[in-house]
Design a protein around this motif. Sequence first.
Motif: not given
Length: 128
Positions: A64-67, A78-87, A101-108
């Motif tokens: 996930t990247q916070v846009l 997690f703030d704008a520009g931060d990345f997170d990885a979860a498993d 509001e928060c907008i995130c880009l996620a790849a699953v």
Amino acid sequence: PLPAGAVWPRALAGCSATRWRWIGPGMRWSRVSVPWDPAANVFLLRIAAGKYLPQHTHSELEFTQVLHGRFHDGRALFDAGDFDAADGQVRHQPVVQDDGECICLAAVQGRVMFDGLIARTLGAMVGM
């Protein structure tokens, strides 16, 4: 469109996104098509201040990247520009902070595994 000051990542150049679709009160999502990897499970989440995703884990990986905006998931803020990885070792519940509001880009990879029945049903409907 993104809020003022928010920028689409360069990695999305050449990609397209569907219109924002409702998934719950104060929550919208958009599917991102990746031309060089049609099977990629990539999407945008747009969540209002104070709202949260249901508690969940992952069958494989989520990146996930916070846009825009910020959220806390019980592990970190997690703030704008931060990345997170979860498993599958991470069980979390992202909560959007009250200041906007928060907008995130996620790849699953794999599936998002929600704890509740309603969340599992909605997640399956949108391909999460």
